[in-house]
Scaffold this active site. Structure first.
Site, PDB file in Angstrom:
ATOM      1  N   ILE A   1       0.811  -1.220   0.000  1.00  0.00           N
ATOM      2  CA  ILE A   1       0.000   0.000   0.000  1.00  0.00           C
ATOM      3  C   ILE A   1       0.849   1.276   0.000  1.00  0.00           C
ATOM      4  CG2 ILE A   1      -2.023  -1.105   1.022  1.00  0.00           C
ATOM      5  CD1 ILE A   1      -1.237   0.335   3.684  1.00  0.00           C
TER       6      ILE A   1
ATOM      7  N   GLN B   1      13.894  -3.662   8.768  1.00  0.00           N
ATOM      8  CA  GLN B   1      12.673  -4.457   8.901  1.00  0.00           C
ATOM      9  C   GLN B   1      11.739  -3.721   9.850  1.00  0.00           C
ATOM     10  OE1 GLN B   1      13.164  -8.461  10.457  1.00  0.00           O
ATOM     11  NE2 GLN B   1      11.083  -9.038   9.899  1.00  0.00           N
TER      12      GLN B   1
ATOM     13  N   HIS C   1       9.179 -11.540   5.031  1.00  0.00           N
ATOM     14  CA  HIS C   1       8.562 -11.101   3.785  1.00  0.00           C
ATOM     15  C   HIS C   1       9.606 -10.651   2.778  1.00  0.00           C
ATOM     16  CE1 HIS C   1       8.856  -7.394   6.194  1.00  0.00           C
ATOM     17  NE2 HIS C   1       8.802  -6.706   5.057  1.00  0.00           N
ATOM     18  N   PHE C   2       9.220 -10.761   1.529  1.00  0.00           N
ATOM     19  CA  PHE C   2      10.023 -10.256   0.427  1.00  0.00           C
ATOM     20  C   PHE C   2       9.223  -9.155  -0.263  1.00  0.00           C
ATOM     21  CE2 PHE C   2      11.651 -14.628   0.707  1.00  0.00           C
ATOM     22  CZ  PHE C   2      13.021 -14.389   0.717  1.00  0.00           C
ATOM     23  N   HIS C   3       9.913  -8.074  -0.593  1.00  0.00           N
ATOM     24  CA  HIS C   3       9.338  -7.050  -1.452  1.00  0.00           C
ATOM     25  C   HIS C   3       9.746  -7.397  -2.878  1.00  0.00           C
ATOM     26  CE1 HIS C   3       8.160  -4.119   1.664  1.00  0.00           C
ATOM     27  NE2 HIS C   3       9.177  -4.637   2.335  1.00  0.00           N
TER      28      HIS C   3
END
Length: 139
Positions: free
Chosen positions: A33, A95, A101-103
């Protein structure tokens, strides 16, 4: 942090809204987002896992596989010129959500689609110091 308090666990559970891009038994991918570029996607394991260091190897592998799938899709469908797959592990490494998580950030030569800039400018290091650290890391 408990799963009930975790932003990404709540997204996976459907308690918070998201725009789903991909889902399988082990992972979930959704649109960021606060995107750095058009198509910026976040890939998470469905099981709460704090970070790379604590991840079960199978969970890490499944999450990385989904990140690769999403990266390929971004190039194919969005016609991205490249892709960054980024992971931040620990607050010092930026972080902010403590769930692995991976972007997946598609990159474009058209800067109207891409606001990400390189914060690190590679420069030649001290080769003796690099060798010494490499020897410490070696196993």
């Amino acid at each position: 942090m408990s799963e009930n308090d975790c932003l990404f666990c709540n997204i996976v559970a459907g308690n918070l809204p998201s725009t789903k891009v991909y889902e399988d038994d082990e992972t979930y991918a959704f649109m960021d987002i606060a995107p750095a570029a058009v198509g910026h996607t976040v890939v998470v394991p469905k099981t709460h896992t704090k970070d790379v260091l604590e991840a079960d190897p199978a969970v890490f592998a499944a999450t990385a596989k989904t990140a690769q799938t999403v990266a390929k899709r971004a190039v194919e469908v969005l016609e991205a010129d490249g892709v960054n797959v980024l992971n931040n592990c620990g607050s010092t490494a930026w972080q902010t959500v403590f769930h692995l998580h991976f972007h997946v950030i598609p990159r474009y030569t058209d800067k109207s689609k891409d606001s990400l800039t390189l914060p690190w400018v590679p420069q030649q290091g001290d080769l003796d110091a690099i060798k010494t650290v490499g020897e410490k890391l070696a196993f």
